[in-house]
Scaffold this active site. Structure first.
Site, PDB file in Angstrom:
ATOM      1  N   ASN A 202      -3.803 -12.039  -1.276  1.00  0.00           N
ATOM      2  CA  ASN A 202      -3.722 -13.482  -1.542  1.00  0.00           C
ATOM      3  C   ASN A 202      -4.671 -14.285  -0.661  1.00  0.00           C
ATOM      4  O   ASN A 202      -5.014 -13.813   0.414  1.00  0.00           O
ATOM      5  CB  ASN A 202      -2.288 -13.955  -1.277  1.00  0.00           C
ATOM      6  CG  ASN A 202      -1.412 -13.869  -2.511  1.00  0.00           C
ATOM      7  OD1 ASN A 202      -1.855 -14.142  -3.611  1.00  0.00           O
ATOM      8  ND2 ASN A 202      -0.172 -13.463  -2.322  1.00  0.00           N
TER       9      ASN A 202
ATOM     10  N   HIS B 137      -2.558 -17.600  -9.775  1.00  0.00           N
ATOM     11  CA  HIS B 137      -1.319 -17.121  -9.170  1.00  0.00           C
ATOM     12  C   HIS B 137      -0.957 -18.118  -8.089  1.00  0.00           C
ATOM     13  O   HIS B 137      -1.639 -18.231  -7.100  1.00  0.00           O
ATOM     14  CB  HIS B 137      -1.556 -15.738  -8.578  1.00  0.00           C
ATOM     15  CG  HIS B 137      -0.338 -15.171  -7.924  1.00  0.00           C
ATOM     16  ND1 HIS B 137       0.814 -14.892  -8.617  1.00  0.00           N
ATOM     17  CD2 HIS B 137      -0.088 -14.805  -6.645  1.00  0.00           C
ATOM     18  CE1 HIS B 137       1.705 -14.385  -7.792  1.00  0.00           C
ATOM     19  NE2 HIS B 137       1.187 -14.327  -6.596  1.00  0.00           N
TER      20      HIS B 137
ATOM     21  N   ARG C 171      -0.118 -19.803   0.187  1.00  0.00           N
ATOM     22  CA  ARG C 171      -1.128 -18.769  -0.081  1.00  0.00           C
ATOM     23  C   ARG C 171      -2.492 -19.240   0.416  1.00  0.00           C
ATOM     24  O   ARG C 171      -3.305 -18.451   0.872  1.00  0.00           O
ATOM     25  CB  ARG C 171      -1.196 -18.483  -1.585  1.00  0.00           C
ATOM     26  CG  ARG C 171      -0.003 -17.720  -2.112  1.00  0.00           C
ATOM     27  CD  ARG C 171      -0.204 -17.337  -3.564  1.00  0.00           C
ATOM     28  NE  ARG C 171       0.932 -16.591  -4.066  1.00  0.00           N
ATOM     29  CZ  ARG C 171       2.018 -17.143  -4.599  1.00  0.00           C
ATOM     30  NH1 ARG C 171       2.105 -18.443  -4.707  1.00  0.00           N
ATOM     31  NH2 ARG C 171       3.003 -16.391  -5.030  1.00  0.00           N
TER      32      ARG C 171
ATOM     33  N   GLY D  41       0.825  -1.216   0.000  1.00  0.00           N
ATOM     34  CA  GLY D  41       0.000   0.000   0.000  1.00  0.00           C
ATOM     35  C   GLY D  41       0.856   1.262   0.000  1.00  0.00           C
ATOM     36  O   GLY D  41       0.612   2.201  -0.771  1.00  0.00           O
TER      37      GLY D  41
ATOM     38  N   ILE E  67      -5.081  -7.343  -4.793  1.00  0.00           N
ATOM     39  CA  ILE E  67      -3.739  -7.957  -4.733  1.00  0.00           C
ATOM     40  C   ILE E  67      -3.683  -8.999  -3.603  1.00  0.00           C
ATOM     41  O   ILE E  67      -2.836  -9.884  -3.589  1.00  0.00           O
ATOM     42  CB  ILE E  67      -2.645  -6.880  -4.507  1.00  0.00           C
ATOM     43  CG1 ILE E  67      -2.724  -5.764  -5.557  1.00  0.00           C
ATOM     44  CG2 ILE E  67      -1.252  -7.509  -4.542  1.00  0.00           C
ATOM     45  CD1 ILE E  67      -1.604  -4.720  -5.464  1.00  0.00           C
TER      46      ILE E  67
HETATM   47  P1  A3D Z   1       1.209  -5.877   4.795  1.00  0.00           P
HETATM   48  O1  A3D Z   1       2.409  -5.034   4.800  1.00  0.00           O
HETATM   49  O2  A3D Z   1       0.947  -6.766   5.977  1.00  0.00           O
HETATM   50  O3  A3D Z   1      -0.071  -4.945   4.583  1.00  0.00           O
HETATM   51  C1  A3D Z   1      -1.369  -5.395   4.744  1.00  0.00           C
HETATM   52  C2  A3D Z   1      -2.112  -4.279   5.439  1.00  0.00           C
HETATM   53  O4  A3D Z   1      -3.492  -4.650   5.498  1.00  0.00           O
HETATM   54  C3  A3D Z   1      -1.649  -4.047   6.885  1.00  0.00           C
HETATM   55  O5  A3D Z   1      -1.229  -2.712   7.051  1.00  0.00           O
HETATM   56  C4  A3D Z   1      -2.898  -4.353   7.719  1.00  0.00           C
HETATM   57  O6  A3D Z   1      -3.043  -3.489   8.849  1.00  0.00           O
HETATM   58  C5  A3D Z   1      -3.994  -4.101   6.698  1.00  0.00           C
HETATM   59  N1  A3D Z   1      -5.248  -4.750   7.033  1.00  0.00           N
HETATM   60  C6  A3D Z   1      -5.442  -5.950   7.653  1.00  0.00           C
HETATM   61  N2  A3D Z   1      -6.763  -6.161   7.802  1.00  0.00           N
HETATM   62  C7  A3D Z   1      -7.397  -5.094   7.264  1.00  0.00           C
HETATM   63  C8  A3D Z   1      -8.764  -4.739   7.111  1.00  0.00           C
HETATM   64  N3  A3D Z   1      -9.720  -5.540   7.549  1.00  0.00           N
HETATM   65  N4  A3D Z   1      -9.050  -3.560   6.497  1.00  0.00           N
HETATM   66  C9  A3D Z   1      -8.071  -2.732   6.061  1.00  0.00           C
HETATM   67  N5  A3D Z   1      -6.761  -3.019   6.185  1.00  0.00           N
HETATM   68  C10 A3D Z   1      -6.432  -4.179   6.777  1.00  0.00           C
HETATM   69  O7  A3D Z   1       1.170  -6.827   3.506  1.00  0.00           O
HETATM   70  P2  A3D Z   1       1.699  -6.491   2.034  1.00  0.00           P
HETATM   71  O8  A3D Z   1       1.320  -5.104   1.701  1.00  0.00           O
HETATM   72  O9  A3D Z   1       3.096  -6.941   1.916  1.00  0.00           O
HETATM   73  O10 A3D Z   1       0.813  -7.526   1.201  1.00  0.00           O
HETATM   74  C11 A3D Z   1      -0.587  -7.337   1.081  1.00  0.00           C
HETATM   75  C12 A3D Z   1      -1.260  -8.536   0.431  1.00  0.00           C
HETATM   76  O11 A3D Z   1      -0.785  -8.701  -0.889  1.00  0.00           O
HETATM   77  C13 A3D Z   1      -1.016  -9.881   1.117  1.00  0.00           C
HETATM   78  O12 A3D Z   1      -2.213 -10.625   1.126  1.00  0.00           O
HETATM   79  C14 A3D Z   1       0.007 -10.554   0.228  1.00  0.00           C
HETATM   80  O13 A3D Z   1      -0.033 -11.956   0.322  1.00  0.00           O
HETATM   81  C15 A3D Z   1      -0.456 -10.074  -1.109  1.00  0.00           C
HETATM   82  N6  A3D Z   1       0.523 -10.154  -2.188  1.00  0.00           N
HETATM   83  C16 A3D Z   1       0.064 -10.585  -3.408  1.00  0.00           C
HETATM   84  C17 A3D Z   1       0.928 -10.670  -4.468  1.00  0.00           C
HETATM   85  C18 A3D Z   1       0.418 -11.141  -5.794  1.00  0.00           C
HETATM   86  O14 A3D Z   1       1.165 -11.233  -6.739  1.00  0.00           O
HETATM   87  C19 A3D Z   1      -0.994 -11.479  -5.957  1.00  0.00           C
HETATM   88  C20 A3D Z   1       2.271 -10.331  -4.318  1.00  0.00           C
HETATM   89  C21 A3D Z   1       2.711  -9.879  -3.079  1.00  0.00           C
HETATM   90  C22 A3D Z   1       1.813  -9.810  -2.010  1.00  0.00           C
END
Ligand code: A3D
Length: 321
Positions: free
Chosen positions: A121, A176, A89, A15, A119
């Site tokens: 998972n 994915h 995942r 984010g 995005i």
């Molecule tokens: P992270 O840095 O943990 O950020 C996730 C954020 O979501 C945290 O700040 C949490 O506080 C927030 N959150 C949790 N619950 C809620 C809610 N109910 N409402 C609003 N916010 C909330 O994770 P990240 O940014 O590294 O990754 C985010 C997601 O992307 C994860 O599910 C990963 O597995 C996924 N991801 C997907 C890919 C793909 O290629 C599809 C690649 C990398 C990561």
């Protein structure tokens, strides 16, 4: 002309990077939403203070209530829990499904006209659930995975051939995850298909097979190195490319998780396919021909995604309606 509004649901690693890239590219005003107390506001303030240095104009705000996303043109969803080492995942499914229910309700109420990029998972199941919970039109709800997976493929191929990443195109389909379908036949360097390069002696089938496996394991490779959290720079850049294609009606042909409605003989499933992204969202899904072995890989991938959707339906049977 009023600026576009980009809402980022989840202000974690991806984010924050999304906000940075959206600012640098002046895609619009940015709202960072998160449930973690203070985090979206802190990141928004930090980024707003970066803007004068980099020289871009964008409002950047933090938020903890959904009304802040009202009228968003693009919403990118990363809310949830990322993978930890050793966690698949699929393990994430139950936790993140609950999050998609909350996000879907927020979208339905405050941003029903947005183009939504998921995005979180496990991607193909979460984007399916998000479309169901939000009730937004399927062509306006997509998942980001293929742009990232094909970027990884492109990078590894560019290293193998010692050429610019810019001149490498690569093609990845399917879900994915471990069953994604990197298509060597449709990947090329300067327009020369990889199988031709093998015949020309630039590389070998074995080396390409190893690269394909590395693409499949691309996420896990980074998770294992980082120890906490998962990849975030490239995933954010990939989603921004999709957002930009929508906002600027670029009509890029990108691999995205799109809802299939008869394409590839499938219905009511989200899967990675090549699609044209323009001002109407997913404007066209391209059905490429698959040979026998590619079709077999694709079908394995479909089965894996169907398994995830079934698991969602066990937890939340209401989503089936
Ligand atoms: P992270 O840095 O943990 O950020 C996730 C954020 O979501 C945290 O700040 C949490 O506080 C927030 N959150 C949790 N619950 C809620 C809610 N109910 N409402 C609003 N916010 C909330 O994770 P990240 O940014 O590294 O990754 C985010 C997601 O992307 C994860 O599910 C990963 O597995 C996924 N991801 C997907 C890919 C793909 O290629 C599809 C690649 C990398 C990561």
């Amino acid at each position: 002309m009023a600026r576009n509004k980009i809402a980022l649901i989840g202000a974690g690693q991806i984010g924050g990077t999304l906000a940075l890239l959206a600012g640098l590219k002046e895609l619009g005003d940015i709202v960072l939403f998160d449930v973690a107390d203070g985090v979206p506001d802190g990141k928004a303030l930090d980024l707003a203070q970066l803007a004068p240095v980099e020289g871009f104009d964008a409002g950047i705000w933090g938020a903890s209530s959904y009304d802040a996303i009202a009228g968003a043109d693009v919403v990118i969803v990363t809310a949830g829990v990322p993978r930890k080492p050793g966690m698949s995942r699929d393990d994430l499914l139950a936790i993140n499904l609950k999050v998609m229910e909350q996000v879907g309700a927020g979208l339905r109420k405050y941003a029903p006209d947005a183009f939504v990029i998921c995005i979180t998972n496990p991607l193909d199941a979460m984007v399916w659930a998000l479309q169901r919970t939000s009730g937004l039109p399927p062509e306006k709800v997509v998942g980001m995975a293929g742009v990232l997976d094909s970027a990884r493929f492109r990078f590894f191929l560019s290293e193998e051939f010692g050429v610019s990443v810019e001149d490498v195109t690569a093609f990845v389909m399917g879900g994915h995850g471990d069953t994604m379908v990197p298509l060597v036949r449709y990947s090329a360097v300067g327009g020369i298909p990889v199988p031709d390069l093998i015949r020309m002696g630039w590389t070998s089938e074995e080396r390409i097979a190893a690269i394909v496996q590395r693409v499949r394991d691309g996420g896990a490779e980074i998770v294992n190195l980082l120890k906490t959290g998962s990849a975030f720079y490239a995933p954010a850049a990939a989603a921004i490319a999709m957002a930009e294609s929508y906002l600027k009606d670029k009509k890029r042909l990108l691999p995205v998780a799109a809802r299939l409605d008869g394409e590839y003989g499938l219905r009511d499933i989200y899967l990675g396919v090549p699609a044209v992204i323009g001002a109407r969202g997913v404007e066209r899904i391209v059905e490429v021909e698959l040979d026998r072995s590619e079709r077999a890989m694709f079908e394995r991938s479909v089965a894996a995604v169907e398994g995830l959707v079934e698991a969602c339906l066990k937890i939340a049977p209401g989503l089936g309606k």
